[in-house]
Write a protein that holds these residues in place. Structure first.
Motif, PDB file in Angstrom:
ATOM      1  N   ASN A 175      34.498  51.827  30.232  1.00 51.59           N
ATOM      2  CA  ASN A 175      33.169  52.829  30.462  1.00 51.59           C
ATOM      3  C   ASN A 175      32.669  53.248  29.065  1.00 51.59           C
ATOM      4  O   ASN A 175      33.050  53.902  28.359  1.00 51.59           O
ATOM      5  CB  ASN A 175      33.851  54.323  30.818  1.00 51.59           C
ATOM      6  N   PRO A 176      31.911  51.917  28.328  1.00 51.67           N
ATOM      7  CA  PRO A 176      31.523  51.932  26.994  1.00 51.67           C
ATOM      8  C   PRO A 176      30.519  53.414  26.583  1.00 51.67           C
ATOM      9  O   PRO A 176      30.678  53.460  25.640  1.00 51.67           O
ATOM     10  CB  PRO A 176      30.579  50.802  27.247  1.00 51.67           C
ATOM     11  N   TYR A 177      30.262  53.823  27.687  1.00 50.51           N
ATOM     12  CA  TYR A 177      29.120  55.058  27.337  1.00 50.51           C
ATOM     13  C   TYR A 177      29.834  56.390  27.561  1.00 50.51           C
ATOM     14  O   TYR A 177      29.082  57.386  27.274  1.00 50.51           O
ATOM     15  CB  TYR A 177      27.830  54.955  28.106  1.00 50.51           C
ATOM     16  N   GLU A 178      31.116  56.570  27.766  1.00 45.98           N
ATOM     17  CA  GLU A 178      31.905  57.574  27.647  1.00 45.98           C
ATOM     18  C   GLU A 178      32.062  58.213  26.204  1.00 45.98           C
ATOM     19  O   GLU A 178      32.515  57.260  25.313  1.00 45.98           O
ATOM     20  CB  GLU A 178      33.437  57.440  28.223  1.00 45.98           C
ATOM     21  N   ALA A 179      31.738  59.316  26.023  1.00 45.80           N
ATOM     22  CA  ALA A 179      31.862  59.861  24.489  1.00 45.80           C
ATOM     23  C   ALA A 179      32.962  59.499  23.766  1.00 45.80           C
ATOM     24  O   ALA A 179      32.816  59.067  23.013  1.00 45.80           O
ATOM     25  CB  ALA A 179      31.542  61.484  24.819  1.00 45.80           C
ATOM     26  N   LYS A 180      34.197  59.883  24.463  1.00 49.11           N
ATOM     27  CA  LYS A 180      35.488  59.534  23.774  1.00 49.11           C
ATOM     28  C   LYS A 180      35.521  57.878  23.283  1.00 49.11           C
ATOM     29  O   LYS A 180      35.890  57.640  22.307  1.00 49.11           O
ATOM     30  CB  LYS A 180      36.579  59.907  24.539  1.00 49.11           C
ATOM     31  N   THR A 181      35.060  57.122  24.358  1.00 45.70           N
ATOM     32  CA  THR A 181      35.243  55.392  23.877  1.00 45.70           C
ATOM     33  C   THR A 181      34.221  55.226  23.133  1.00 45.70           C
ATOM     34  O   THR A 181      34.576  54.438  21.930  1.00 45.70           O
ATOM     35  CB  THR A 181      34.701  54.943  25.508  1.00 45.70           C
ATOM     36  N   ILE A 182      33.025  55.863  22.857  1.00 46.52           N
ATOM     37  CA  ILE A 182      31.992  55.442  21.724  1.00 46.52           C
ATOM     38  C   ILE A 182      32.806  56.086  20.491  1.00 46.52           C
ATOM     39  O   ILE A 182      32.595  55.164  19.453  1.00 46.52           O
ATOM     40  CB  ILE A 182      30.668  56.148  21.890  1.00 46.52           C
ATOM     41  N   GLN A 183      33.290  57.167  20.630  1.00 45.96           N
ATOM     42  CA  GLN A 183      33.750  57.647  19.082  1.00 45.96           C
ATOM     43  C   GLN A 183      35.008  56.808  18.699  1.00 45.96           C
ATOM     44  O   GLN A 183      35.373  56.630  17.529  1.00 45.96           O
ATOM     45  CB  GLN A 183      34.285  59.275  19.463  1.00 45.96           C
ATOM     46  N   THR A 184      35.665  56.221  19.503  1.00 50.39           N
ATOM     47  CA  THR A 184      37.131  55.471  19.391  1.00 50.39           C
ATOM     48  C   THR A 184      36.709  54.079  18.863  1.00 50.39           C
ATOM     49  O   THR A 184      37.207  53.501  17.777  1.00 50.39           O
ATOM     50  CB  THR A 184      37.991  55.562  20.276  1.00 50.39           C
ATOM     51  N   TYR A 185      35.583  53.377  19.557  1.00 46.18           N
ATOM     52  CA  TYR A 185      35.479  51.912  19.464  1.00 46.18           C
ATOM     53  C   TYR A 185      34.090  51.636  18.695  1.00 46.18           C
ATOM     54  O   TYR A 185      34.105  50.469  18.191  1.00 46.18           O
ATOM     55  CB  TYR A 185      35.405  51.216  20.780  1.00 46.18           C
ATOM     56  N   PHE A 186      33.028  52.713  18.611  1.00 46.31           N
ATOM     57  CA  PHE A 186      31.895  52.261  17.763  1.00 46.31           C
ATOM     58  C   PHE A 186      32.108  51.738  16.517  1.00 46.31           C
ATOM     59  O   PHE A 186      31.676  50.502  16.047  1.00 46.31           O
ATOM     60  CB  PHE A 186      31.049  53.355  17.621  1.00 46.31           C
ATOM     61  N   TRP A 187      32.630  52.279  15.573  1.00 46.29           N
ATOM     62  CA  TRP A 187      32.901  51.752  14.012  1.00 46.29           C
ATOM     63  C   TRP A 187      34.013  50.483  14.130  1.00 46.29           C
ATOM     64  O   TRP A 187      33.718  49.721  13.362  1.00 46.29           O
ATOM     65  CB  TRP A 187      33.195  52.819  13.075  1.00 46.29           C
ATOM     66  N   GLU A 188      34.751  50.643  15.004  1.00 46.79           N
ATOM     67  CA  GLU A 188      35.919  49.566  14.989  1.00 46.79           C
ATOM     68  C   GLU A 188      35.006  48.417  15.324  1.00 46.79           C
ATOM     69  O   GLU A 188      35.339  47.365  14.838  1.00 46.79           O
ATOM     70  CB  GLU A 188      36.932  50.039  15.953  1.00 46.79           C
ATOM     71  N   THR A 189      34.434  48.423  16.452  1.00 48.10           N
ATOM     72  CA  THR A 189      33.800  47.172  16.699  1.00 48.10           C
ATOM     73  C   THR A 189      32.806  46.449  15.648  1.00 48.10           C
ATOM     74  O   THR A 189      32.816  45.309  15.442  1.00 48.10           O
ATOM     75  CB  THR A 189      32.570  47.405  17.766  1.00 48.10           C
ATOM     76  N   ILE A 190      31.966  47.168  14.921  1.00 44.63           N
ATOM     77  CA  ILE A 190      31.250  47.089  13.848  1.00 44.63           C
ATOM     78  C   ILE A 190      31.973  46.456  12.559  1.00 44.63           C
ATOM     79  O   ILE A 190      31.919  45.280  12.221  1.00 44.63           O
ATOM     80  CB  ILE A 190      30.503  48.184  13.303  1.00 44.63           C
ATOM     81  N   MET A 191      33.201  46.882  12.231  1.00 44.17           N
ATOM     82  CA  MET A 191      34.296  46.574  11.440  1.00 44.17           C
ATOM     83  C   MET A 191      34.653  45.104  11.658  1.00 44.17           C
ATOM     84  O   MET A 191      34.688  44.416  10.816  1.00 44.17           O
ATOM     85  CB  MET A 191      35.152  47.886  10.825  1.00 44.17           C
ATOM     86  N   THR A 192      35.221  45.239  12.869  1.00 46.42           N
ATOM     87  CA  THR A 192      35.907  43.736  13.280  1.00 46.42           C
ATOM     88  C   THR A 192      34.770  42.649  13.169  1.00 46.42           C
ATOM     89  O   THR A 192      35.357  41.487  12.720  1.00 46.42           O
ATOM     90  CB  THR A 192      36.330  44.017  14.696  1.00 46.42           C
ATOM     91  N   THR A 193      33.578  42.933  13.659  1.00 46.79           N
ATOM     92  CA  THR A 193      32.656  42.015  13.706  1.00 46.79           C
ATOM     93  C   THR A 193      32.151  41.653  12.306  1.00 46.79           C
ATOM     94  O   THR A 193      31.879  40.318  11.792  1.00 46.79           O
ATOM     95  CB  THR A 193      31.362  42.506  14.533  1.00 46.79           C
ATOM     96  N   ILE A 194      31.982  42.530  11.343  1.00 45.38           N
ATOM     97  CA  ILE A 194      31.694  42.247   9.775  1.00 45.38           C
ATOM     98  C   ILE A 194      32.695  41.354   9.349  1.00 45.38           C
ATOM     99  O   ILE A 194      32.824  40.288   8.667  1.00 45.38           O
ATOM    100  CB  ILE A 194      31.642  43.615   9.302  1.00 45.38           C
TER     101      ILE A 194
END
Length: 236
Positions: free
Chosen positions: A69-88
């Motif tokens: 559920n990528p658009y669930e608020a808790k999921t976004i808060q948990t994974y948004f910046w983690e996804t960005i940092m991992t990809t960088i």
């Protein structure tokens, strides 16, 4: 558009019929909850101008541990910046695996992908250019605004410190050209992060950076944006 997997990296590739003289490779990063294949039309339009285009699959999307559920608020808060940092962090290994020289790369990102592209560009000084569409180059500021919008607590110190490790405004501006594009009515990714990064570049006296603001545009890529993007790429 061809799908490839090599050494753990999955990506889509669009080869131009006639490679232009610049020899630039365009790497496109998609937004949160999106898909690499969803940028096929844009990739093919850019490839028609003679550029080789690559669209990587991003962690927690497509075939890489996709979130239920990528658009669930808790999921976004948990994974948004983690996804960005991992990809960088993955970028040096990604282009090495594909045999691409950093100076030949122009990064394009939309929304979360804009944050990714901007973060890579700030860290990898040899990269040949950046286009940030509806993203942010000011990570701490954007996180503060997300939290204010969601009525959450202020940024904890440990989170702030980690964001600062990747925040583009915490690093010297590189020499390559920059194009920032944003709708002034964006309700998903506030334009403030883009404006703050533009202000930072001006303070750094960076001459080859341009900000384009689109009146009345919410969180989307318009035909005007695509036209301005392709025109800029042809001049780089």
């Amino acid at each position: 558009m061809e799908k490839n997997t090599i050494d753990g990296f999955t990506y889509y590739s669009v080869e131009p019929k006639n490679q232009n003289e610049s020899k630039k490779v365009i790497i496109i990063y998609h937004g949160w909850g999106g898909s690499a294949s969803g940028y096929r039309d844009l990739a093919e339009e850019i490839a028609e101008e003679g550029f080789h285009v690559i669209i990587p699959e991003i962690v927690y999307h497509d075939t890489r541990q996709p979130l239920a559920n990528p658009y669930e608020a808790k999921t976004i808060q948990t994974y948004f910046w983690e996804t960005i940092m991992t990809t960088i962090d993955e970028f040096p290994d990604f282009i090495k695996t594909l045999g691409i020289i950093g100076e030949n790369v122009v990064l394009i990102g939309s929304s979360m992908g804009g944050c990714i592209a901007n973060g890579i560009f700030a860290r990898e000084q040899e990269v040949g250019g950046l286009v940030n569409i509806n993203g942010s180059g000011s990570f701490v500021l954007s996180e503060r605004m997300f939290r204010e919008r969601d009525h959450r607590e202020a940024i904890p110190d440990d989170v702030r410190r980690r964001l600062m490790e990747y925040d583009p405004i915490e690093r010297p501006a590189g020499p390559s050209p920059v194009l920032l594009m944003h709708g002034d009515r964006d309700e998903v990714m506030p334009i403030d992060g883009q404006l703050d990064y533009d202000h930072y570049l001006k303070n750094e006296q960076k001459k080859n950076a341009k900000l384009l603001v689109y009146e009345g545009v919410n969180h989307k890529i318009t035909r005007d944006m695509v036209g301005d993007l392709i025109g800029w790429l042809k001049r780089v």
